[in-house]
Each structure stands twice: as C-alpha cells, then as structure tokens.
Design a protein around this motif. Structure first.
Motif, mmCIF file in Angstrom:
data_model
loop_
_atom_site.group_PDB
_atom_site.id
_atom_site.type_symbol
_atom_site.label_atom_id
_atom_site.label_comp_id
_atom_site.label_asym_id
_atom_site.label_seq_id
_atom_site.Cartn_x
_atom_site.Cartn_y
_atom_site.Cartn_z
ATOM 1 N N ILE A 168 0.841 -1.213 0.000
ATOM 2 C CA ILE A 168 0.000 0.000 0.000
ATOM 3 C C ILE A 168 0.875 1.262 0.000
ATOM 4 N N GLY A 169 1.897 1.268 0.862
ATOM 5 C CA GLY A 169 2.739 2.456 1.016
ATOM 6 C C GLY A 169 3.545 2.801 -0.223
ATOM 7 N N LEU A 170 4.059 1.750 -0.912
ATOM 8 C CA LEU A 170 4.885 2.000 -2.110
ATOM 9 C C LEU A 170 4.106 1.820 -3.411
ATOM 10 N N ARG A 171 2.814 1.499 -3.296
ATOM 11 C CA ARG A 171 1.941 1.250 -4.458
ATOM 12 C C ARG A 171 2.589 0.248 -5.415
ATOM 13 N N THR A 172 2.768 -0.960 -4.893
ATOM 14 C CA THR A 172 3.420 -2.008 -5.683
ATOM 15 C C THR A 172 2.663 -3.322 -5.471
#
Length: 410
Positions: free
Chosen positions: A242-246
């Motif tokens: 979620i944090g790095l959108r990966t």
C-alpha cells in the motif's frame, strides 16, 4: 528418544509456507535428512480457509522432502496456531495410594487438573505439567517413587477450536498422511531454539510467522503462559504494497531483499527500485521510505507483546530476556528494535541441537519444523490425535475406566 534409524517428520502448516522436515534418530541425537517447502495458499492468520489449496501445498512439500530424504512419509507431527488458541493454568489434588507415588497417581492428578468445564467447540491440545507438590513440598519435576499422602499438580492447559484442529487433520489425511500429534507452534519452536538454562531462568519466546505472532513464556523450566497476536509478516508485506503502491508479490520480494526496521541502520543515499502497478514504469525510491513504513508496524507488534507479558504478570521473571524466531525476524534491525521496545536483551533464535543438513535449516523460518521433529523424538508414544466427538465410543471409554478402577482396587 526414539529407536536408532527411526524417521520423524515435522509438518509446519504456516500462513506463508508449508514446510516438511524429515529427521532421523541417531546415537548423537537427530540428523535432518530431508526438507521440502512450498508456498502456502489456503491459510489465513494460521487457520485453514481453503482445504483444497492447503492439500495441494502439503502434497508438494511432502513430495520434495521424500525425494531429498529418499523415503516414504506416512506419519507427521503437525503444528497448530491462530487466534483461537487459549492457554491457562490449572491445578489438581489427589490422595496418594499406598503412600508412594506411582504412574497411575500421576495420571490421576493430571486428569484432576484438566477436569474443568471447556466449551463444546474447544479441544484440549496440551496439558503441560509445570510442577508437582507432595505434602506442601513444591518444585518437584518428577514425583515417581516419592513418599507422601497428598499429590498436587500445577499444569498449563492449551485449548483450541475443534474445527481448526479437525481441518488440519483433514488436510493431512487427504494427502494420505496420519497425524501422530498436533503441537502448539510456539511450543515446537521452543524445542528447537531455547536452551534448558534459558527456560529455567525465565524467557519469552516470540515466534513471528506470516499470519500470527505466537508467544510462550517459560519460567522454572516449565511453560507458564501462551498467547497469540493476530499480526505477522503478511501485515508488513501489505503495508509495503500500500505504502509503495506495488503488487503484493513484489512487496514481499522488496521486504526480503531490502527490508530494515530501524532507520538508524540505513544510509541517507541508499535507493531501491520499486515496480509499479498496472504496467507503469518502475520508480527509484530512497530505502529510508521503506524503513519508515516497516518500523512503526514492527514496533506495534513488540508493543503488543509487551502488553501481553504485562497482562499475565511475568515481566519480572524474564531473566534470560526474549528470543525472537520465525521467518519475519530475518528483517534487518529487528533484534535491536525489540530491545528498544521491550527493554530486555533480545536474540534471534536459530534451530540447534541437530545434525545432518544443519546449514540448510539454520534459519529462524525453520524453527517450528525442526522443533516438531524434536518434539516427536521426545514423545514417541505415537498416539494418533483424536478429536472429541470423533470415532471414540463413549461406552468403550467408560468400560476401560471401570476395568482400570477394578484393577486398582483388587
């Protein structure tokens, strides 16, 4: 210990991986001769949610272990974990017949200790004796043959949901395996990573798996508390995704390759390449950003561990500190952060006391699997695990008990 040449198999059915470890009993102890591991697809937070997917994963892990060990696997010791596990202390008292403690007396006092009301949907998984007391004399580990009038037992009882235990057995049976025993996962891990002196002085084992974090506290050589926290390595992975959108599989790879949970250990100018979602171009980000995502979550896990230890009132008994194990503890900086949060000495627990393929299994992620093999070697009475309400006929049970009573009286 089992007979020389006997094979014991530990099957660690985890949330992220299913791992089968084959051990052979030798004169020196146990040699690990085979290992099979496969990603786990059918579990969530330590509990089976898809039987077919779990069976397929078990099959692959068992086949791999059979190939490496050159043997056929029929019987396994398997672990159980999950939020449904509850542990509590209990005690029982009986009068000693003939003023000398016999096996039957020990069995009776343990039966008395576990004779407590348990809801129908729960099953006793372990009754773990802590100490025996004979006529006010405490601290006795093995009372057999001692003289006295009154025998008291203090035990730790671990219960779990009947359905969860049944599903684990069903998955193993569908793969053509018998389950010799179901073992609480932190108890199995403790066999592999804790020393006797640590258990004697007081130690807290924190097993951080994919779906759950399991806690076992030992003092005076016995287990005094067990607990489960519903957070684990998968939470770290989803935070990164979620944090790095990966994508999730990329988040797992980044966590294993670049993950660190202490900002102080990362240089300002370190960078990582992060694949994007939906075919967009990959981005280059500072490794510090990854650390800032992981640190709060790992801190939260250890704060929950601390609350659990304080809640059960054993924080002053942990002279040996804390041992962390499980695959998630391979994250850089985790022992240091744990020391900071818990205020106790912390070390990573690696499987020990084994021979054979030591270099292959010398990792915290194999602690439960190796521990299951060691537990199996210690408890080789090979009782097939029965679930309450199974094919155990109640009349047979009563008849057996009555025969025992008559044998004792006459």
């Amino acid at each position: 210990m089992g007979k020389k040449g006997e094979l014991i198999v530990g099957l660690d059915i985890g949330t992220t991986k299913i791992c089968a470890i084959v051990g052979e009993v030798t004169d020196e102890g146990i040699d690990i001769i085979g290992i099979g591991s496969h990603p786990s697809k059918g579990l969530r937070k330590g509990v089976v949610v898809n039987i077919e997917a779990t069976v397929a994963s078990i099959k692959r892990a068992i086949e791999e272990a059979e190939l490496m060990a050159g043997c056929e696997i029929n019987t396994v010791y398997t672990g159980i974990a999950g939020g449904h596990i509850k542990g509590f202390n209990s005690q029982g008292i009986v009068a000693i017949k003939d003023k000398e403690v016999r096996e039957a007396d020990i069995q009776r006092v343990i039966d008395a200790a576990k004779a407590i009301a348990i809801p129908l949907d729960r099953e006793v998984i372990h009754v773990l004796p802590q100490e025996f007391v004979i006529d006010e004399q405490g601290g006795i580990k093995d009372p057999l043959g001692m003289s006295g009038v009154r025998l008291e037992a203090k035990v730790h009882i671990v219960t779990g949901a009947v359905s969860s235990a049944q599903n684990i057995i069903k998955c193993a049976n569908k793969t053509g395996l018998n389950v010799a025993d179901i073992v609480l996962q932190p108890l199995a891990s403790s066999e592999a990573v804790l020393g006797e002196d640590e258990k004697e002085l007081g130690v807290c084992l924190v097993d951080i798996g994919g779906g759950t974090t399991d806690i076992a506290i030992f003092s005076g050589g016995s287990i005094v508390h067990t607990g489960v926290i519903a957070l684990g390595g998968n939470n770290l992975t989803s935070d990164i995704a979620i944090g790095l959108r990966t994508p999730a599989h990329e988040a797992e790879r980044i966590k294993q390759k670049h993950g660190c949970c202490m900002a102080a250990l990362v240089d300002e100018d370190e960078t990582i390449e992060v694949p994007s979602v939906g075919g967009r171009q990959p981005r280059v980000l500072s490794r510090r950003i990854l650390t800032e995502i992981l640190e709060p979550r790992v801190e939260e896990i250890f704060q929950m561990v601390q609350r659990e230890v304080e809640r059960c009132g054993y924080q002053d008994l942990l002279a040996s500190g804390v041992v962390i194990t499980g695959g998630s503890t391979l994250l850089a900086g985790m022992p240091e952060l744990a020391e900071e949060v818990l205020g106790l000495p912390v070390r990573r627990g690696l499987p020990r006391g084994i021979g054979g393929l030591v270099d292959v299994v010398k990792s915290p992620m194999y602690a439960t699997g190796v521990g299951l093999v060691q537990y199996g070697a210690r408890n080789l009475e090979m009782r097939n695990f029965k679930i309450r309400g199974g094919d155990d006929n109640v009349y047979k049970k009563v008849g057996k008990r009555m025969k025992e009573w008559f044998a004792e009286i006459f």
